[in-house]
Design a protein around this motif. Structure first.
Motif, mmCIF file in Angstrom:
data_model
loop_
_atom_site.group_PDB
_atom_site.id
_atom_site.type_symbol
_atom_site.label_atom_id
_atom_site.label_comp_id
_atom_site.label_asym_id
_atom_site.label_seq_id
_atom_site.Cartn_x
_atom_site.Cartn_y
_atom_site.Cartn_z
ATOM 1 N N SER B 8 0.808 -1.214 0.000
ATOM 2 C CA SER B 8 0.000 0.000 0.000
ATOM 3 C C SER B 8 0.839 1.261 0.000
ATOM 4 O O SER B 8 1.797 1.379 0.759
ATOM 5 C CB SER B 8 -0.987 0.039 1.169
ATOM 6 N N ASN B 9 0.440 2.110 -0.903
ATOM 7 C CA ASN B 9 1.015 3.446 -0.987
ATOM 8 C C ASN B 9 2.545 3.425 -0.981
ATOM 9 O O ASN B 9 3.176 4.168 -0.242
ATOM 10 C CB ASN B 9 0.487 4.278 0.203
ATOM 11 N N ASN B 11 6.189 4.123 -2.202
ATOM 12 C CA ASN B 11 6.995 5.047 -3.000
ATOM 13 C C ASN B 11 8.453 4.660 -2.813
ATOM 14 O O ASN B 11 8.862 4.322 -1.703
ATOM 15 C CB ASN B 11 6.802 6.485 -2.526
ATOM 16 N N GLN B 18 12.628 9.493 -7.878
ATOM 17 C CA GLN B 18 11.558 8.565 -7.574
ATOM 18 C C GLN B 18 11.439 7.511 -8.666
ATOM 19 O O GLN B 18 11.437 7.830 -9.853
ATOM 20 C CB GLN B 18 10.230 9.321 -7.414
ATOM 21 N N TYR B 21 5.764 5.079 -7.778
ATOM 22 C CA TYR B 21 4.805 6.082 -7.298
ATOM 23 C C TYR B 21 3.550 5.423 -6.743
ATOM 24 O O TYR B 21 2.824 4.752 -7.490
ATOM 25 C CB TYR B 21 4.393 7.019 -8.440
ATOM 26 N N ASN B 22 3.294 5.601 -5.466
ATOM 27 C CA ASN B 22 2.022 5.205 -4.865
ATOM 28 C C ASN B 22 1.481 3.859 -5.336
ATOM 29 O O ASN B 22 0.361 3.778 -5.828
ATOM 30 C CB ASN B 22 0.945 6.258 -5.156
ATOM 31 N N ILE B 23 2.285 2.838 -5.178
ATOM 32 C CA ILE B 23 1.814 1.529 -5.647
ATOM 33 C C ILE B 23 0.880 0.907 -4.603
ATOM 34 O O ILE B 23 1.210 0.826 -3.428
ATOM 35 C CB ILE B 23 2.997 0.567 -5.881
ATOM 36 N N ASP B 24 -0.271 0.486 -5.070
ATOM 37 C CA ASP B 24 -1.203 -0.282 -4.234
ATOM 38 C C ASP B 24 -1.493 -1.566 -4.971
ATOM 39 O O ASP B 24 -1.920 -1.523 -6.129
ATOM 40 C CB ASP B 24 -2.530 0.478 -4.066
ATOM 41 N N GLU B 63 9.160 4.275 1.057
ATOM 42 C CA GLU B 63 8.084 4.742 1.934
ATOM 43 C C GLU B 63 6.848 3.924 1.629
ATOM 44 O O GLU B 63 6.650 3.477 0.511
ATOM 45 C CB GLU B 63 7.772 6.225 1.655
ATOM 46 N N GLY B 64 6.001 3.771 2.627
ATOM 47 C CA GLY B 64 4.770 3.024 2.414
ATOM 48 C C GLY B 64 4.828 1.698 3.127
ATOM 49 O O GLY B 64 5.655 1.496 4.018
ATOM 50 N N GLU B 223 4.558 3.834 -12.266
ATOM 51 C CA GLU B 223 3.191 3.789 -11.742
ATOM 52 C C GLU B 223 2.524 2.478 -12.119
ATOM 53 O O GLU B 223 2.767 1.938 -13.203
ATOM 54 C CB GLU B 223 2.370 4.937 -12.333
#
Ligand SMILES: Nc1ncnc2c1ncn2[C@@H]1O[C@H](COP(=O)(O)OP(=O)(O)OP(=O)(O)O)[C@@H](O)[C@H]1O
Ligand SMILES: [Mg+2]
Lengths: 278, 251
Positions: B8-9, B11, B18, B21-24, B63-64, B223
């Protein structure tokens, strides 16, 4: 006038070949000269008797033993330090100012003439640590002298181990220590061993640094604290002072033979491992 | 359907650049999940997050959250060694150690301190059987693994990963260095393995993703554009960019 590429290539090849042949011939000439002059002296008595009347008579047993002892001390001390440093530099640090300084120091140390090591060993081990002229002082000095070689060859060997071995080992749950000892070390071993064997060769062949630190006593050393005369030093003294050219050549021949076998051994180790990893 | 890995989320940055990006995403148990996308889109990067191989890379910041069976794998208390025994990995190039076939398979167990010959013998045989390699090598377990063919080496690497009895096996383009026949064998093997393991595979071949995976995730420039059952994703993509990519209309 334009020279055709094939012609330049032919000329280059010719020059390289001539130089190579010259080098081989020179080596062959020196070795044969020494062997022809020395081998007749190399009798069983010569190898198993201690020198008598300053080397004019008797054999060279004490110098053989001294060479072995000095070399042994050097290798036992230098190998763990050298290999440890190499592993530290490659596996435990990231490239930083500190590692660059260590690496630069090691490289500079490798370029220093041996007599300077001798002087250092004399001042530090012989006088300051009060070890006197002894097998120990000589061995420790030689250890310092071959340390840079062992560090550099080990480092190169470790760096040439494919990064994938480390990755795989980690991916299988290997710890850092296990990865180094079971995935990296075996592949780096031939290179490390070659460095150590080259170090042995240098110890066996060294004169200047050894005279200054182990002394030149012709007697059989009874302990590591006794002074000693290695074969190379013996040869040097015999030849320089014109005591007995015949015996000097005998010693030199044995030195050449030993160095030859040391190099042969290094080659064999490397080939064994290369063959094994095929 | 139960999910084994829950991302989840997420980064990720390499030297502050980066890369993800915001992988879920959820990775389902006993499924084959394929990661597809153009070169440099972050497939390997994400895959290597799942067993924390990115820890080895300097200046890689994450992060995440990623949970394995509900437990955060980037937690301070998470033991990386035990995580890696639960999430195995097979690399792009077959990379056996220059050791015997037997020692290759036994490597992970030995790292766990298991040296009992009976246990090792058993695990080596079982793993090689599961990797469909046993019949080919059973008479020469003491031979250097580098003498095997590329395809055999890759199956050996799979056996080596299986020997740890992981829950998840990550594969980064495991067939890209192999010929079609060896590739077919590995693909068949993956089909067999999913009964017992969860498999995540990165592939550049859309045919391969279509053939062997249950779920497919399409990435573009760090992404996750779209993730769906493989059938749906290839037949009826939701996103225009996915459609462009799978129909080959992409640079
Ligand atoms: N160790 C690293 N340091 C810095 N940047 C990196 C590193 N590894 C990957 N990258 C960058 O991260 C991005 C994603 O790379 P990644 O290897 O995950 O792509 P990929 O989808 O697996 O590509 P390919 O299909 O070519 O294998 C790329 O832009 C790459 O340059
Ligand atoms: Mg990749």
């Amino acid at each position: 006038m334009q020279i055709r590429p094939t012609t330049t290539e032919k000329i280059a090849k010719f020059i390289i070949w001539t130089i190579s042949i010259l080098v081989v011939l020179l080596l062959f000439f020196i070795v044969t000269f020494i062997l022809i002059k020395g081998i007749p002296t190399l009798t069983w008595e010569f190898l198993t008797q201690n020198p008598a009347s300053s080397g004019r008579e008797g054999g060279i047993l004490s110098t053989i033993v001294s060479t072995l002892l000095v070399t042994m001390v050097a290798i036992i001390v230098a190998t763990p330090f050298g290999v440890g440093t190499a592993f530290y530099l490659t596996e435990f640090t990231h490239e930083s100012k500190a590692t660059r300084i260590i690496r630069f120091s090691a490289e500079s140390l490798a370029a220093i003439p041996s007599i300077v090591y001798g002087l250092f060993g004399f001042i530090f081990f012989v006088i300051f640590l009060k070890l006197g002229w002894s097998v120990l002082s000589g061995g420790l000095t030689m250890a310092v002298m071959i340390l840079p070689t062992i560090i550099r060859t080990s480092e190169e060997a470790i760096l040439s181990v494919p990064a994938q071995y480390r990755e795989v080992s980690f991916s299988l749950g290997g710890s850092k220590w296990q990865t180094i000892t079971t995935a990296v070390l075996p592949s780096a071993f031939p290179g490390i061993a070659t460095g150590v064997i080259l170090g042995i060769g240098r110890c066996v062949a060294e004169t200047a640094a050894v005279i200054l630190t182990a002394g030149s006593s012709i007697h059989m050393p009874n302990s590591f604290f006794d002074p000693a005369r290695t074969m190379a030093v013996h040869f040097y003294i015999m030849a320089r002072e014109g005591i007995s050219m015949e015996r000097a050549y005998g010693t030199a021949a044995l030195l050449v033979i030993i160095i030859f076998f040391i190099n042969l051994m290094a080659n064999m180790i490397v080939n064994r491992f290369v063959a094994k990893s095929r | 359907m139960e999910s084994v890995l829950k991302i989840s989320n997420l980064n990720l940055f390499y030297n502050n650049v980066q890369a993800l990006y915001n992988i879920d995403m959820d990775i389902k148990m006993n499924h084959v999940t394929a990661f597809i996308g153009p070169s440099g889109c972050g497939k390997s990067t994400l895959l290597r997050c799942l067993n924390r191989m990115n820890d080895l890379i300097e200046n890689c910041r994450i992060e995440g959250s990623i949970q394995l069976d509900g437990a955060e794998i980037y937690d301070k208390n998470q033991d990386v060694v035990s995580l890696r025994t639960r999430v195995g990995m097979v690399f792009q190039k077959p990379n056996p150690f220059p050791k015997t076939i037997y020692e290759n398979v036994a490597y992970g167990l030995r790292c766990q301190g298991i040296n009992d010959k009976k246990i090792l013998d058993e695990v080596v045989e079982k793993s090689l059987r599961k990797a469909a390699l046993w019949e080919e090598v059973k008479d020469r377990l003491g031979q250097n693994a580098l003498r095997l063919s590329g395809g055999q080496q890759q199956r050996l690497c799979i056996a080596r990963a299986i020997a740890m009895e992981p829950e998840v096996i990550l594969m980064d383009e495991p067939t890209s260095a192999l010929d079609p026949i060896a590739t077919a064998k590995i693909e068949e093997l993956i089909q067999d393995l999913k009964a017992e393991y969860t498999i995540v595979i990165v592939t550049h071949s859309m045919q391969q993703a279509a053939r062997i995976s249950d779920e497919t995730a399409f990435f573009l420039m760090g992404e996750l554009i779209e993730m769906n059952t493989t059938k749906k994703l290839f037949q009826l993509p939701n996103d225009k960019r996915t459609e462009d990519y799978i129909t080959g209309r992409f640079g």
